[in-house]
Scaffold this motif. Structure first.
Motif, PDB file in Angstrom:
ATOM      1  N   PHE A   1     -12.666 -14.457   7.158  1.00  0.00           N
ATOM      2  CA  PHE A   1     -11.317 -14.161   7.623  1.00  0.00           C
ATOM      3  C   PHE A   1     -10.125 -14.302   6.886  1.00  0.00           C
ATOM      4  N   TRP A   2     -10.363 -14.843   5.421  1.00  0.00           N
ATOM      5  CA  TRP A   2      -9.228 -14.570   4.722  1.00  0.00           C
ATOM      6  C   TRP A   2      -9.306 -13.199   3.864  1.00  0.00           C
ATOM      7  N   GLU A   3      -8.257 -12.652   3.639  1.00  0.00           N
ATOM      8  CA  GLU A   3      -8.169 -11.345   3.070  1.00  0.00           C
ATOM      9  C   GLU A   3      -8.201 -11.462   1.589  1.00  0.00           C
ATOM     10  N   PRO A   4      -8.617 -10.713   0.699  1.00  0.00           N
ATOM     11  CA  PRO A   4      -8.715 -10.880  -0.739  1.00  0.00           C
ATOM     12  C   PRO A   4      -7.461 -11.656  -1.509  1.00  0.00           C
ATOM     13  N   ARG A   5      -6.236 -11.298  -1.160  1.00  0.00           N
ATOM     14  CA  ARG A   5      -5.165 -11.863  -1.683  1.00  0.00           C
ATOM     15  C   ARG A   5      -4.887 -13.527  -1.411  1.00  0.00           C
ATOM     16  N   MET A   6      -5.460 -13.781  -0.293  1.00  0.00           N
ATOM     17  CA  MET A   6      -5.473 -15.280  -0.032  1.00  0.00           C
ATOM     18  C   MET A   6      -6.404 -15.917  -0.686  1.00  0.00           C
ATOM     19  N   ARG A   7      -7.535 -15.317  -0.910  1.00  0.00           N
ATOM     20  CA  ARG A   7      -8.692 -15.861  -1.463  1.00  0.00           C
ATOM     21  C   ARG A   7      -8.297 -16.040  -3.130  1.00  0.00           C
ATOM     22  N   ARG A   8      -7.436 -14.978  -3.655  1.00  0.00           N
ATOM     23  CA  ARG A   8      -7.047 -14.937  -5.082  1.00  0.00           C
ATOM     24  C   ARG A   8      -5.993 -16.058  -5.137  1.00  0.00           C
ATOM     25  N   GLN A   9      -5.216 -16.349  -4.290  1.00  0.00           N
ATOM     26  CA  GLN A   9      -4.228 -17.479  -4.345  1.00  0.00           C
ATOM     27  C   GLN A   9      -5.001 -18.704  -4.096  1.00  0.00           C
ATOM     28  N   LEU A  10      -6.072 -18.876  -3.661  1.00  0.00           N
ATOM     29  CA  LEU A  10      -6.832 -20.073  -3.399  1.00  0.00           C
ATOM     30  C   LEU A  10      -7.529 -20.558  -4.901  1.00  0.00           C
TER      31      LEU A  10
ATOM     32  N   PRO B   1     -12.034  -9.323  -6.725  1.00  0.00           N
ATOM     33  CA  PRO B   1     -11.334  -8.640  -8.411  1.00  0.00           C
ATOM     34  C   PRO B   1      -9.794  -8.936  -8.393  1.00  0.00           C
ATOM     35  N   PRO B   2      -9.458  -8.979  -9.405  1.00  0.00           N
ATOM     36  CA  PRO B   2      -7.931  -9.045  -9.870  1.00  0.00           C
ATOM     37  C   PRO B   2      -7.244  -8.080  -9.070  1.00  0.00           C
ATOM     38  N   ALA B   3      -5.844  -8.394  -8.678  1.00  0.00           N
ATOM     39  CA  ALA B   3      -5.219  -7.523  -7.922  1.00  0.00           C
ATOM     40  C   ALA B   3      -4.814  -6.346  -9.239  1.00  0.00           C
ATOM     41  N   GLU B   4      -4.637  -5.059  -8.729  1.00  0.00           N
ATOM     42  CA  GLU B   4      -4.300  -4.055  -9.541  1.00  0.00           C
ATOM     43  C   GLU B   4      -2.849  -4.109  -9.455  1.00  0.00           C
TER      44      GLU B   4
END
Length: 82
Positions: free
Chosen positions: A37-46, A73-76
């Motif tokens: 349920f969490w988008e990649p941006r949220m998982r990156r923050q975690l 993966p890292p955000a572009e």
């Protein structure tokens, strides 16, 4: 409330639910929910909170789930921002 604090609160709410389940299901349940349920941006923050702040404020069940959570993966960086 900062974005990081909100994310910690959300992760801890998931952990609170899984504390009521059998202990063996806790980390997998938390990780499955976050992966689903969490988008990649949220998982990156975690992962930023875990990697750079020692998981400060996160429930022990969330910390136990971290190895099971898919690291995005890292955000572009947009070309215009370079």
């Amino acid at each position: 409330m900062s974005e990081g604090n909100k994310l910690v609160r959300m992760a801890n709410q998931i952990a609170t639910f899984f504390h009521s389940q059998p202990a063996s299901e806790g980390p997998d349940g938390v990780a499955t929910h976050i992966n689903k349920f969490w988008e990649p941006r949220m998982r990156r923050q975690l992962f930023d909170i875990v990697d750079n702040h020692g998981g400060e404020g996160l429930d022990v069940l969330v910390l136990a789930a971290v190895p099971l959570i898919h690291r995005p993966p890292p955000a572009e960086v947009p070309a215009a921002s370079r």
